[in-house]
Design a protein around this motif. Sequence first.
Motif, mmCIF file in Angstrom:
data_model
loop_
_atom_site.group_PDB
_atom_site.id
_atom_site.type_symbol
_atom_site.label_atom_id
_atom_site.label_comp_id
_atom_site.label_asym_id
_atom_site.label_seq_id
_atom_site.Cartn_x
_atom_site.Cartn_y
_atom_site.Cartn_z
ATOM 1 N N TRP A 43 0.849 -1.204 0.000
ATOM 2 C CA TRP A 43 0.000 0.000 0.000
ATOM 3 C C TRP A 43 0.877 1.245 0.000
ATOM 4 N N ASN A 44 0.457 2.271 -0.762
ATOM 5 C CA ASN A 44 1.282 3.474 -0.892
ATOM 6 C C ASN A 44 0.868 4.601 0.065
ATOM 7 N N ILE A 46 -2.052 6.066 0.296
ATOM 8 C CA ILE A 46 -3.148 6.913 -0.188
ATOM 9 C C ILE A 46 -4.453 6.148 0.019
ATOM 10 N N PRO A 47 -5.386 6.695 0.831
ATOM 11 C CA PRO A 47 -6.596 5.937 1.154
ATOM 12 C C PRO A 47 -7.338 5.398 -0.073
ATOM 13 N N ALA A 48 -7.350 6.195 -1.155
ATOM 14 C CA ALA A 48 -8.098 5.745 -2.337
ATOM 15 C C ALA A 48 -7.385 4.629 -3.095
ATOM 16 N N SER A 49 -6.128 4.436 -2.787
ATOM 17 C CA SER A 49 -5.350 3.426 -3.505
ATOM 18 C C SER A 49 -5.650 2.045 -2.923
ATOM 19 N N ILE B 89 -2.298 12.740 4.211
ATOM 20 C CA ILE B 89 -2.983 11.930 3.192
ATOM 21 C C ILE B 89 -3.385 10.571 3.774
ATOM 22 N N ALA B 90 -2.435 9.921 4.431
ATOM 23 C CA ALA B 90 -2.719 8.586 4.975
ATOM 24 C C ALA B 90 -3.837 8.623 6.012
ATOM 25 N N ASP B 108 1.386 8.397 -8.353
ATOM 26 C CA ASP B 108 0.384 7.795 -7.456
ATOM 27 C C ASP B 108 -0.591 8.834 -6.914
ATOM 28 N N TYR B 109 -0.063 10.006 -6.564
ATOM 29 C CA TYR B 109 -0.924 11.043 -5.976
ATOM 30 C C TYR B 109 -1.961 11.538 -6.982
ATOM 31 N N ASP B 112 -4.384 8.308 -7.852
ATOM 32 C CA ASP B 112 -5.289 7.936 -6.763
ATOM 33 C C ASP B 112 -6.118 9.105 -6.243
ATOM 34 N N VAL B 114 -5.479 12.223 -5.137
ATOM 35 C CA VAL B 114 -5.110 13.182 -4.085
ATOM 36 C C VAL B 114 -5.013 14.585 -4.687
#
Lengths: 295, 442
Positions: A43-44, A46-49, B89-90, B108-109, B112, B114
């Motif tokens: 997991w990276n 980021i909640p949406a990931s 973010i987390a 990724d940002y 996904d 952000v």
Amino acid sequence: MALRIDKTDRIKAWFLSLPALLLYSAVLIYPIIQVFRMSFYSWNGIPASPMRFVGLLNYKAFLSDARFLIALKNVGIFILSGFLVIFPVSLFMATVIQKNSPLKRVFKTCYFIPQVISRTAIALMWYFVLYPDGGPVANLCELLGLTNVNVNFLGRPETAIYAIVLINAWTYAGYNMLIFSAGLTSIPQELNEAALIDGANGRQTFFRITLPLLRNSFNIFALNCIIGSITTFEMVFVTTNGGPGYASEVFGTLLYKNAFTYNNYGYSNAVGAFLIFSSFIMSVLLTKLFEKTKD
Amino acid sequence: MKRNIVLAVVCMLLISMMPIMASGNEENTASDGKTVVRILTRFSNPGNPREKYFQDMVAKFNEENPDIDLQDLSISDEGSRDTRFKTSIASGDPIEVFNFLGYAANLDYVRDGVVTDISGEMEADPEWVAAYKDNLFGPVRYDEFGISGIYGMPIDPYGVCCFYNKAIFDELGIPLPETWEEIEAATPALLAAGYTPMAFGAMENYRGGHFYTALSMKAYGSEFKDALISGEEKWNGEKAVNLISYMKHLYDIGVFGENNMAYNADGELSRLENKQAAIIFTGSWNLAAVNAFSNADDLVCMGFPYFESVPEHKDDWMGGPDCFISISSKPGDPDYEATLRVLKYFTSYEYLKGQYEYCNGSGTYPVTFDETIPADRLTNEFNSYYSNATDMIGEIEQYDAMASLIDIVRTNLQTIFTGAEPQAIGDAIQLEVDTWRSMNNY
């Protein structure tokens, strides 16, 4: 006579324990379960990931990582330094403050001061004390004509971890002094007096009476030292951030970097799970060992 | 008894999860009814003119916008800034306005969700972006990954450069060296006179990363970067290791002086100001700071040294757009309008023009100004080199989707200063790349 506890008492007991249980589970049990759960995912952060289940891959990557061995070695150095440096120094300090000296309180306060300062502040203070370019230690070396000494203790891979270990010893010696001081106080004075009457000298009294009777204090010290070394973080993070290169890396810095620098939260949780597991195992083993030696 | 224990554990878990299950997204509203918008940049040092300007403008924004409580969370240290950003973010509460570095490393940002696509807002308000130079948006476009849109406003295009203390070179009768061969030749005389030829504050690992990319551009041009990212070239291949070897060679012969692990980029600047260093390698972001030095008159700004033997890459640079301002709030969010207002304020032509004036024309800007201020000598010197650049790239690792690569490369390059061997450094980096690629089926 056996104590009888009826059902109402049992319900009351549960009810009264509930606030503590709630707090304990919310701040400890749940996060620990989450750490173990997430260590099986990639997991990276980021909640949406989506979290991808990777089984034991994070553990495999961690245990085969060259930095794992470096961290293991450094934790070993921390533990060794605890027994070779902190233990004798704090025991010596404890004996000093046991003496009936007018300066007893001054010594006690001085020794204990590092314990009331924040670890980050201590690390920063030592960072500047050891600063190679005009720092007090560098200036002192220059004053003493030690111009050949490379004073960059925190910036050299061969000395960085030892410099941190000494800072750590300076920080924790006062706290352990209190533990040994409590142990020394609990030793009946009559035993020492009897030994003196029997002709024992100071050395014999110390090694044959004082030291064996300090076993409980030593057990507490040993447990703190080993668990503290496995989970050490802030001192390394502030002074070297695990560097130069990876020279002073410990498990705590590996965990932090993988989460907040590499966005590799699964791996980071695997490090966390390893820390929790190894600390737990060490506490169990040490407790068993202490019980055994008691017999 | 057993039943009781099981019951207790289940109760503990269920109850401890309740606050987590109950938590949800809440509107950022302060108790006084203002909409709270947080901004995170690396502008927190009031000693730096452009950062002081930013801080003043945050205060001004709050005065001019009584319905918004703009909270400045900026922190200059890159690692601390990243931690603050990633934690927000987390935890599911991303900071609304933040500096963003773009490129593939931050894909990724964007993917996904952000970072918010602002292309629609740019189209709706053409006046806002009219003065911006079009070629600066490349790093915040992700079309090659199948993602359309624009994900940030450039605020700080940069170029790496060097500042020379001309007084030192004049004193020793050495002409200002422009190539690595000339720097190597001048090194013995500079060292003998007690000067550090080129101060290198390796304590901060990004210095090595910047130097490596700048050096690679002068040695091979941008094709090398493309080959490394595609995997055609390896980090432990001949070309990559040659660059590390050359850095180590410069260190070994004394070009970087001593005790490099003892100081950082600020230490480089102080060595330049204190006449301890003959040259420093930095970037246009320090033009305003260097201009304020007591010995600014002795200093000269020049491009990063090139190789006499590779003249074709003389004008290939490390630089370009790097720092962007992006937002995380989405259209429809209660704080979107306020967040957008903050974004537009800090990326407006007026804001940048104000900064340009505050810094007396010093620095590089993403917009073309209608009136130019006669810039200081150092900025003019920088621009004379910058305008000749034929090719320009950001730090190589930024182009790789492996987010951790940037720190891995920088940390491993740092070990040049602790005696590591170039091949071992290259091998260590490549091992990490291979591991990541295999884990991510890349």
